[in-house]
Design a protein around this motif. Structure first.
Motif, PDB file in Angstrom:
ATOM      1  N   GLY A   1       0.808  -1.208   0.000  1.00  0.00           N
ATOM      2  CA  GLY A   1       0.000   0.000   0.000  1.00  0.00           C
ATOM      3  C   GLY A   1       0.842   1.259   0.000  1.00  0.00           C
ATOM      4  O   GLY A   1       2.085   1.213   0.024  1.00  0.00           O
ATOM      5  N   ARG A   2       0.166   2.424   0.002  1.00  0.00           N
ATOM      6  CA  ARG A   2       0.862   3.706  -0.076  1.00  0.00           C
ATOM      7  C   ARG A   2       0.347   4.653   0.999  1.00  0.00           C
ATOM      8  O   ARG A   2      -0.848   4.656   1.316  1.00  0.00           O
ATOM      9  N   VAL A   3       1.256   5.480   1.514  1.00  0.00           N
ATOM     10  CA  VAL A   3       0.922   6.549   2.442  1.00  0.00           C
ATOM     11  C   VAL A   3       1.474   7.843   1.862  1.00  0.00           C
ATOM     12  O   VAL A   3       2.668   7.912   1.535  1.00  0.00           O
ATOM     13  N   ALA A   4       0.634   8.855   1.701  1.00  0.00           N
ATOM     14  CA  ALA A   4       1.042  10.141   1.126  1.00  0.00           C
ATOM     15  C   ALA A   4       1.018  11.217   2.198  1.00  0.00           C
ATOM     16  O   ALA A   4       0.019  11.372   2.898  1.00  0.00           O
ATOM     17  N   VAL A   5       2.127  11.953   2.326  1.00  0.00           N
ATOM     18  CA  VAL A   5       2.249  13.047   3.292  1.00  0.00           C
ATOM     19  C   VAL A   5       2.484  14.332   2.508  1.00  0.00           C
ATOM     20  O   VAL A   5       3.356  14.384   1.636  1.00  0.00           O
ATOM     21  N   SER A   6       1.695  15.392   2.818  1.00  0.00           N
ATOM     22  CA  SER A   6       1.883  16.667   2.126  1.00  0.00           C
ATOM     23  C   SER A   6       1.761  17.804   3.122  1.00  0.00           C
ATOM     24  O   SER A   6       1.057  17.698   4.129  1.00  0.00           O
ATOM     25  N   LEU A   7       2.473  18.909   2.831  1.00  0.00           N
ATOM     26  CA  LEU A   7       2.425  20.114   3.645  1.00  0.00           C
ATOM     27  C   LEU A   7       2.229  21.294   2.702  1.00  0.00           C
ATOM     28  O   LEU A   7       2.979  21.440   1.730  1.00  0.00           O
ATOM     29  N   GLU A   8       1.241  22.148   3.005  1.00  0.00           N
ATOM     30  CA  GLU A   8       0.928  23.265   2.122  1.00  0.00           C
ATOM     31  C   GLU A   8       0.458  24.449   2.950  1.00  0.00           C
ATOM     32  O   GLU A   8      -0.306  24.285   3.896  1.00  0.00           O
ATOM     33  N   GLU A   9       0.945  25.638   2.583  1.00  0.00           N
ATOM     34  CA  GLU A   9       0.486  26.860   3.228  1.00  0.00           C
ATOM     35  C   GLU A   9      -0.810  27.320   2.563  1.00  0.00           C
ATOM     36  O   GLU A   9      -0.909  27.375   1.335  1.00  0.00           O
ATOM     37  N   MET A  10      -1.809  27.649   3.401  1.00  0.00           N
ATOM     38  CA  MET A  10      -3.112  28.096   2.910  1.00  0.00           C
ATOM     39  C   MET A  10      -3.492  29.356   3.679  1.00  0.00           C
ATOM     40  O   MET A  10      -4.091  29.279   4.751  1.00  0.00           O
ATOM     41  N   GLY A  11      -3.067  30.512   3.148  1.00  0.00           N
ATOM     42  CA  GLY A  11      -3.332  31.775   3.830  1.00  0.00           C
ATOM     43  C   GLY A  11      -2.533  31.874   5.115  1.00  0.00           C
ATOM     44  O   GLY A  11      -1.301  31.783   5.117  1.00  0.00           O
ATOM     45  N   ALA A  12      -3.241  32.038   6.244  1.00  0.00           N
ATOM     46  CA  ALA A  12      -2.578  32.217   7.536  1.00  0.00           C
ATOM     47  C   ALA A  12      -2.366  30.900   8.261  1.00  0.00           C
ATOM     48  O   ALA A  12      -2.032  30.894   9.439  1.00  0.00           O
ATOM     49  N   LYS A  13      -2.548  29.782   7.572  1.00  0.00           N
ATOM     50  CA  LYS A  13      -2.372  28.488   8.227  1.00  0.00           C
ATOM     51  C   LYS A  13      -1.574  27.560   7.330  1.00  0.00           C
ATOM     52  O   LYS A  13      -1.460  27.765   6.114  1.00  0.00           O
ATOM     53  N   THR A  14      -1.012  26.531   7.942  1.00  0.00           N
ATOM     54  CA  THR A  14      -0.339  25.467   7.206  1.00  0.00           C
ATOM     55  C   THR A  14      -1.138  24.200   7.382  1.00  0.00           C
ATOM     56  O   THR A  14      -1.653  23.919   8.471  1.00  0.00           O
ATOM     57  N   GLN A  15      -1.286  23.446   6.297  1.00  0.00           N
ATOM     58  CA  GLN A  15      -2.134  22.254   6.314  1.00  0.00           C
ATOM     59  C   GLN A  15      -1.292  21.010   6.047  1.00  0.00           C
ATOM     60  O   GLN A  15      -0.623  20.886   5.028  1.00  0.00           O
ATOM     61  N   LEU A  16      -1.371  20.081   6.990  1.00  0.00           N
ATOM     62  CA  LEU A  16      -0.717  18.778   6.872  1.00  0.00           C
ATOM     63  C   LEU A  16      -1.777  17.746   6.516  1.00  0.00           C
ATOM     64  O   LEU A  16      -2.812  17.648   7.178  1.00  0.00           O
TER      65      LEU A  16
ATOM     66  N   ILE B   1      -2.235  13.571   5.677  1.00  0.00           N
ATOM     67  CA  ILE B   1      -1.662  12.220   5.672  1.00  0.00           C
ATOM     68  C   ILE B   1      -2.763  11.279   5.203  1.00  0.00           C
ATOM     69  O   ILE B   1      -3.757  11.078   5.901  1.00  0.00           O
ATOM     70  N   SER B   2      -2.605  10.743   3.997  1.00  0.00           N
ATOM     71  CA  SER B   2      -3.609   9.842   3.432  1.00  0.00           C
ATOM     72  C   SER B   2      -2.990   8.471   3.216  1.00  0.00           C
ATOM     73  O   SER B   2      -1.775   8.335   3.038  1.00  0.00           O
ATOM     74  N   ASP B   3      -3.839   7.438   3.248  1.00  0.00           N
ATOM     75  CA  ASP B   3      -3.356   6.067   3.063  1.00  0.00           C
ATOM     76  C   ASP B   3      -4.340   5.286   2.218  1.00  0.00           C
ATOM     77  O   ASP B   3      -5.469   5.716   1.978  1.00  0.00           O
ATOM     78  N   THR B   4      -3.905   4.127   1.768  1.00  0.00           N
ATOM     79  CA  THR B   4      -4.746   3.213   0.984  1.00  0.00           C
ATOM     80  C   THR B   4      -5.127   2.016   1.834  1.00  0.00           C
ATOM     81  O   THR B   4      -5.273   0.908   1.310  1.00  0.00           O
ATOM     82  N   GLY B   5      -5.290   2.238   3.124  1.00  0.00           N
ATOM     83  CA  GLY B   5      -5.502   1.141   4.065  1.00  0.00           C
ATOM     84  C   GLY B   5      -6.953   0.759   4.267  1.00  0.00           C
ATOM     85  O   GLY B   5      -7.794   0.861   3.354  1.00  0.00           O
TER      86      GLY B   5
END
Length: 591
Positions: free
Chosen positions: A483-498, A500-504
């Motif tokens: 399976g796969r686990v995807a981790v992403s970090l992105e700035e969205m205005g005044a906040k940062t969004q983490l 973590i998605s999986d195929t579990g």
């Protein structure tokens, strides 16, 4: 009230007194019965094993007595078999607490059952008062009907007298005058009676025109005439206005069109049925909408044909409000009971899981320690393997204890965040590095996407690492091999969004709203094989909120993976000299 006075129970009693409870201690079952009859306590804590009569028999006798049957009884005992619990509830107990006692748990249970008992008593008192009011209203209505019947008979008698007097009118003019006076008195009596009725009384002809109304009706709905001649509806007639007679008006002159047509439609039904009918009518008044019980009956002429509709309408608005309030209180009591029962079940399940999770690594540690201590000259490989097992299970045991300590600190409000500027990109990279060996061993691929690596949050680095570690470890644990686990970090205005998605294994729609609840574990054939206390996600939620952020979970259902999203506020950006962006910003890579 407790039974004998061993040191633990005496200590419990003392602690309860320190918390503001009045405590009376009984030596045995007979003493407990006597004290309950004498003191009438709000709640009884009762042991099962006592000298002489046991706790079950004592509870049954308490419930058999008129004076003590309403007192809630909580059993406190070391007997934790299901059969003993069932016997306790069958004897009349409302709860069952197993020793050794946790005072905070006992206090919560005591307060819950005291609140339930208080709410039940209040509901019973309100029901008694409501029944009394209904009985009084029924008595008054019966008296009004009786008076109405008497008046009708009286009118019939007077009408017969007038008919006889009319035959002798030419001969006895004086008798006619006396008969007319008698008729006026009778009509005055009828008007006086209906004017003093709390109900509205009125009569309408076949065209819906008012022929008669009592004072209550006129006070509520009679129109008034201004000096300009315009008409307006009011509940009280001002002395500066002249009163317009209601006789000859229709419902359309007094009420909005919708209500007027409803009243007229029911009048036609009464005339068609040619018998009394009852209905509820909603009538607009100055202080809002009022509900009336209206009994309407046709009036017949000498030929037996209906010529008018007579109505008696009683305001039941307060009764309806009382019934609605009672329903709300009943619903509230049932909801409180359901929440308390659900909390008890979750605690029992958690304690069972905790015992299993704590025992499993200890069994391996003690097993290998036993083997190594009792093996004569064990070879180095055997010693190495045993020490590795002991170390691995010791670390697992330590992690369980740390989890429990974290939950305890959060619940007590004793988590001290050591805040500083923290780069979430660095935190994520560090956690991925630590989780990589486990993911590779399980053949789970972790991908990382950093769309922004410059944003910082004001927080505790260790706790932020704990948030990412719990979520990422969960994703790897519940994702099958390949399976796969995807981790992403992105700035969205005044906040940062983490993210973590999986195929579990995914999360069912029923469990998704409770995924962050303490002590909750999904009860399915797939999740039950995974270890854990069901506390990791609740710790994540608490820590994220302490940092001023929010966390949520999404899933399309079981077997379709899951996504956990963490939003954290960014620190305000301080303008500095322009610097080139990091080489890996916005790029994705696989681990």
């Amino acid at each position: 009230m407790v039974d004998d006075v061993p040191e633990s129970m005496a200590s419990t009693a003392a602690q309860l007194e320190e918390r503001g409870f009045r405590v009376a201690v009984a030596q045995d079952g007979e003493d407990a019965l006597e004290r309950a009859e004498l003191l009438s306590p709000d709640l009884i804590l009762l042991d099962v094993l006592m000298p002489g009569m046991n706790g079950f028999e004592t509870c049954r006798r308490l419930k058999a007595s008129e004076n003590t049957r309403g007192i809630p009884v909580i059993f406190m005992t070391a007997l934790e078999e299901t059969a003993h619990k069932v016997a306790g509830f069958e004897a009349g107990g409302v709860d069952y607490v197993v020793k050794p006692l946790e005072l905070d748990e006992v206090l919560v249970r005591i307060k819950t059952h005291l609140e339930l008992s208080t709410m039940r008593a209040e509901l019973e008192a309100q029901n008694v008062q409501l029944r009394r009011e209904i009985e009084e209203r029924q008595r008054l209505e019966a008296a009004l009907r009786c008076a109405h019947d008497k008046l009708e008979r009286r009118v019939e008698e007077r009408t017969a007298e007038l008919a006889a007097a009319n035959d002798l009118l030419k001969q006895e003019n004086g008798e006619r005058k006396r008969a007319e006076e008698t008729l006026r008195e009778s009509q005055g009596m009828l008007q006086a009676i209906i004017d003093n009725s709390a109900a509205m009384v009125y009569v309408k002809d076949l065209q819906g025109r008012y022929l008669l109304s009592n004072r209550r009706f006129r006070q509520l709905f009679q129109p008034t005439v201004e000096s300009t001649g315009s008409i307006e509806s009011t509940e009280s007639i001002k002395s500066t206005k002249s009163t317009e007679s209601i006789v000859g008006m229709t419902d359309h002159d007094l009420f909005p069109p919708e209500q007027a047509e409803t009243f007229r439609s029911f009048d036609r039904r009464v005339l068609e049925a040619q018998e009394p009918l009852e209905t509820e009518e909603v009538v607009p008044q100055g202080d809002g909408m009022h509900t009336y019980i209206s009994v309407k009956c046709p009036l017949f002429d000498a030929e037996g044909k209906p010529y008018a509709v007579c109505a008696i309408s009683t305001d039941i608005t307060e009764r309806k409000r009382a019934e609605e309030e009672r329903e709300k209180l009943l619903a509230s009591e049932q909801a409180a009971r359901s929440r308390a029962e659900a909390a008890d079940r979750m605690k029992d399940e958690f304690l069972c899981t905790l015992g299993h999770e704590l025992r499993t690594p200890l069994t391996s540690i003690l097993g290998w320690a036993h083997i190594l201590l009792r093996t004569d000259k064990p070879d180095a490989a055997r010693v190495q393997r045993g020490l590795e097992v002991i170390e691995r299970n010791g670390m697992a045991e330590l992690k369980l204890v740390e989890t429990l300590l974290d939950v305890s600190a959060i619940l007590c409000g004793k988590v001290d965040l050591k805040r500083q500027p923290v780069s979430m990109a660095e935190v994520i990279q560090a956690i991925i590095d630590s989780v990589t060996p486990a993911s590779e061993a399980k053949d789970v691929c972790i991908s990382l996407s950093l769309r922004s690596a410059t944003g910082r949050v004001w927080g505790d680095r260790g706790r932020l690492e704990q948030i990412v570690s719990n979520l990422l470890s969960n994703a790897v644990k519940f994702t099958p091999a390949g399976g796969r686990v995807a981790v992403s970090l992105e700035e969205m205005g005044a906040k940062t969004q983490l993210r973590i998605s999986d195929t579990g294994e995914g999360i069912s729609a029923d469990f998704l709203p409770h995924v962050f609840d303490k002590f909750r574990r999904a009860n399915s054939s797939t999740t039950r094989w995974h270890s854990g206390l069901g506390l990791g996600l609740s710790i994540v939620q608490d820590l994220v909120r302490m940092h001023g952020g929010e966390v949520r979970a999404e899933s399309a259902g079981e077997g379709r993976g899951a996504v956990f999203i963490v939003d954290l506020p960014l620190m305000p950006v301080v303008e500095e000299a322009a610097a080139p962006p990091p080489a890996d910003a916005g790029e994705a890579r696989s681990v």
